[in-house]
Design an enzyme around this catalytic site. Structure first.
Site, mmCIF file in Angstrom:
data_model
loop_
_atom_site.group_PDB
_atom_site.id
_atom_site.type_symbol
_atom_site.label_atom_id
_atom_site.label_comp_id
_atom_site.label_asym_id
_atom_site.label_seq_id
_atom_site.Cartn_x
_atom_site.Cartn_y
_atom_site.Cartn_z
ATOM 1 N N ASP A 176 75.897 51.191 15.461
ATOM 2 C CA ASP A 176 75.233 50.288 14.527
ATOM 3 C C ASP A 176 75.631 50.623 13.081
ATOM 4 O OD1 ASP A 176 73.036 48.244 14.380
ATOM 5 O OD2 ASP A 176 72.091 49.764 13.134
ATOM 6 N N GLU A 213 80.172 48.426 14.950
ATOM 7 C CA GLU A 213 79.602 47.252 14.316
ATOM 8 C C GLU A 213 79.861 47.425 12.825
ATOM 9 O OE1 GLU A 213 75.707 44.763 13.054
ATOM 10 O OE2 GLU A 213 75.880 46.894 12.771
#
Ligand code: GLC
Length: 575
Positions: free
Chosen positions: A210, A271
């Site tokens: 993330d 990401e």
């Protein structure tokens, strides 16, 4: 499962499970691991290679689990570590790999470290694991700089010191419940290596990382003015002080080396919202991560020239550093592509009842099916988001009172946020909550139209979106389209996107007039063909048997020998 050493991720189709909305076994209206396990045969039936779970670690759920309080445990909402182990074993037994979501940029305010930081003094080692600073102004009453939270408002929150006086500020690039770690502190680095080991030792096949662009903040943390049109999560902000700082790459090199000590081709997927494919490719240089999401592709409008450009660009930029290109059309942060492809690009605010333009329900399904038919024929790895295989649209009419994305509250409703793509998915047309939960509970309301998209109904309908996905996935595997090269077909007109991949020719019609199809056997089509013509917003795969498709259809002749040369050049996993 493909053999270890095969670098399976180079061509894998990875299915995103957003656990709170996938399947609920406990009946509390929130999906869980036991629910996912019950539905695992449906995933095997779909034909995917791996699943990626959005976070299920312990969390107060202020950002749907992207606010982690304990990285080594499962939140009771989703079950237990034993439930996870059971899912992992069942997935592996079916040849499905499992990737978990790691959130290293920030923790939850309920993480033990953050509590310790609040209880400790300014300048203490406990505070130094996060980014605490004194405020500006005569009494420190102003935030340390002008940075803004991605969810709206200031990126700084002031705390009360243990003695009750107004105190320092901490940085939170997202919600105020998500304090950013200080990645210049070696203690933080050690802790995350240990967390990685914890999950690797349990047998996970990799991590989706993330906010992989954001861990390191520019030294000095000076003011920064985001450009007017910064794009989703500031992705076009080239001078960002927290997006792609050079030191971030050292972290991933260390993680890469750790994963390499494990067997089975474990994988790191970034990401990273960055302005270009070339920039994103820096995350997947050899020795760093293995994959990065292709958000440039996701954000491209339904336009053949724009698509051709972004595909060409991706197939240049990622292989240039030895990585596969990846493809994605939907995830838990963006408007579902069955709705988005009817809208102008850059829908960063979400969509809701007061939005200026709302596509009619179902109007984007043909485009969505055609878009997926194009995507699954592209060389590289592809990501699917739960529910897109059912053709689900974005849910637009969620009442304000039910909205839970912090973006909605932090912008006083100006931005709707991401709840519309997170509505629990339908399994059974005639069951309570469409089979999502036996109790009929659902943490976000499901629209009445969900029954028509239920998996059991679609499985029984040969023309359903589910059966289109099943066919595309089976044929993609059969023709080994993931490890190959793409050759564009020119001269079919401005409204057409067409390419060869091995013995498959893909043609998509963006124009208003039906398009005559090249000769060959139709392997799959995103919608009904009329007299061997492709209607508007429809794409098809045609098996040309390796035979040139011939100028009479407007295609560029291509001979088998050329293709073999190209495959050799790019490395064919089949060899
Ligand atoms: C990522 C996640 C998103 C989350 C944010 C903060 O962008 O995909 O859902 O809100 O990071 O963790």
């Amino acid at each position: 499962m493909s053999a270890a050493g095969s670098e399976w991720w180079r061509e894998a189709v990875i299915y995103q499970i957003y656990p709170r909305s996938f399947a609920d076994a406990s009946g509390d209206g929130v999906g869980d691991l036991a629910g996912a396990l019950r539905r695992i045969d449906d995933l095997a039936d779909l034909g995917i290679d791996a699943v990626w779970f959005s976070p299920f670690m312990r969390s107060p759920q202020h950002d749907a689990g992207y606010d982690v309080a304990d990285y080594r445990d499962i939140d009771p909402l989703f079950g237990t570590l034993a439930d996870f182990d059971a899912f992992l074993a069942a997935a592996h037994a079916r040849g499905i790999r499992v990737i978990v979501d790691l959130v290293p940029n920030h923790s939850s305010v309920e993480h033990a470290w953050f509590r310790e930081a609040l209880a400790a003094a300014p300048g203490s080692p406990e505070r130094d694991r996060y980014l605490f600073q004194d405020g500006r102004g005569a009494h420190g009453e102003l935030p340390p700089n002008n940075w803004e939270s991605e969810f709206g408002g200031s990126a700084w929150e002031r705390i009360e010191e243990p003695d009750g006086t107004p105190g320092q500020w901490y940085l939170h690039l997202f919600d105020s419940s998500q304090p950013d770690f200080n990645w210049r502190n070696p203690v933080v680095r050690e802790e995350f290596l240990s967390i990685l080991r914890f999950w690797l030792d349990r047998g996970v096949d990799g991590f989706r990382v993330d906010v992989a662009h954001g861990l390191i903040k520019k030294e000095g943390m000076a003011d920064h003015q985001k450009p007017e049109n910064a794009g989703p999560m500031g992705s076009r902000d080239d001078l960002s002080p927290y997006r792609g700082q050079p030191e971030v790459h050292e972290i991933y090199r260390e993680w890469h080396d750790l994963l390499a000590t494990y067997d089975g081709d474990r994988v790191l997927c970034a990401e990273a919202w960055l302005p270009t494919s070339d920039k994103t490719a820096l995350w997947v240089r050899s020795g760093e991560m293995h994959q990065a999401f292709n958000f440039a592709y996701l954000m491209t409008a339904w336009d053949p020239a724009a698509l051709r450009e972004v595909i060409t660009d991706s197939l240049r930029a990622y292989p240039a550093v030895g990585a596969p290109a990846t493809w994605v059309l939907s995830n838990h942060d963006v408007i579902r592509h069955a709705t988005r492809l009817m809208m102008p690009p850059d829908q960063d605010d979400g969509i809701g009842p007061r939005s200026p333009f709302i596509p009619a329900e179902g109007s984007g399904l043909a485009r969505a099916r055609a878009a997926t038919t194009i995507m699954l024929a592209l060389p590289g790895s592809a990501y699917l988001y739960q529910g897109e295989e059912l053709g689900l649209p974005e849910v637009v009419d969620i009442p304000d009172a039910d909205r839970q994305d912090p973006t909605f509250a932090r912008t006083a409703g100006r931005r709707y946020g991401r709840d519309g793509c997170r509505v629990p998915i339908p399994w059974e047309a005639d069951a309570p909550a469409c089979g999502f939960s036996a109790s009929g509970e659902s943490w976000l309301p499901q629209p009445a139209s969900w029954a028509a998209h239920a998996r059991d109904a679609e499985r029984a309908d040969p023309r359903s979106t589910l059966n289109l996905y099943r066919r595309l996935l089976a044929e993609r595997r059969e023709h080994r389209l993931g490890r190959s090269v793409l050759v564009w077909v020119d001269d079919m007109g401005d409204d057409v996107l067409a390419f060869h991949n091995r013995d498959v020719t893909v043609v998509a019609n963006f124009g208003a007039e039906p398009l005559p199809l090249p000769s060959g056997t139709v392997i799959a089509a995103s919608g009904p063909l009329v007299d061997h013509h492709l209607p508007t917003d429809t794409a098809a795969w045609i098996d040309t048997g390796g035979v040139p498709i011939g100028p009479e259809t407007g295609g560029v002749p291509i001979v088998r020998a050329d293709l073999e040369d190209l495959l050799e050049h790019y490395g064919d996993g089949a060899a």
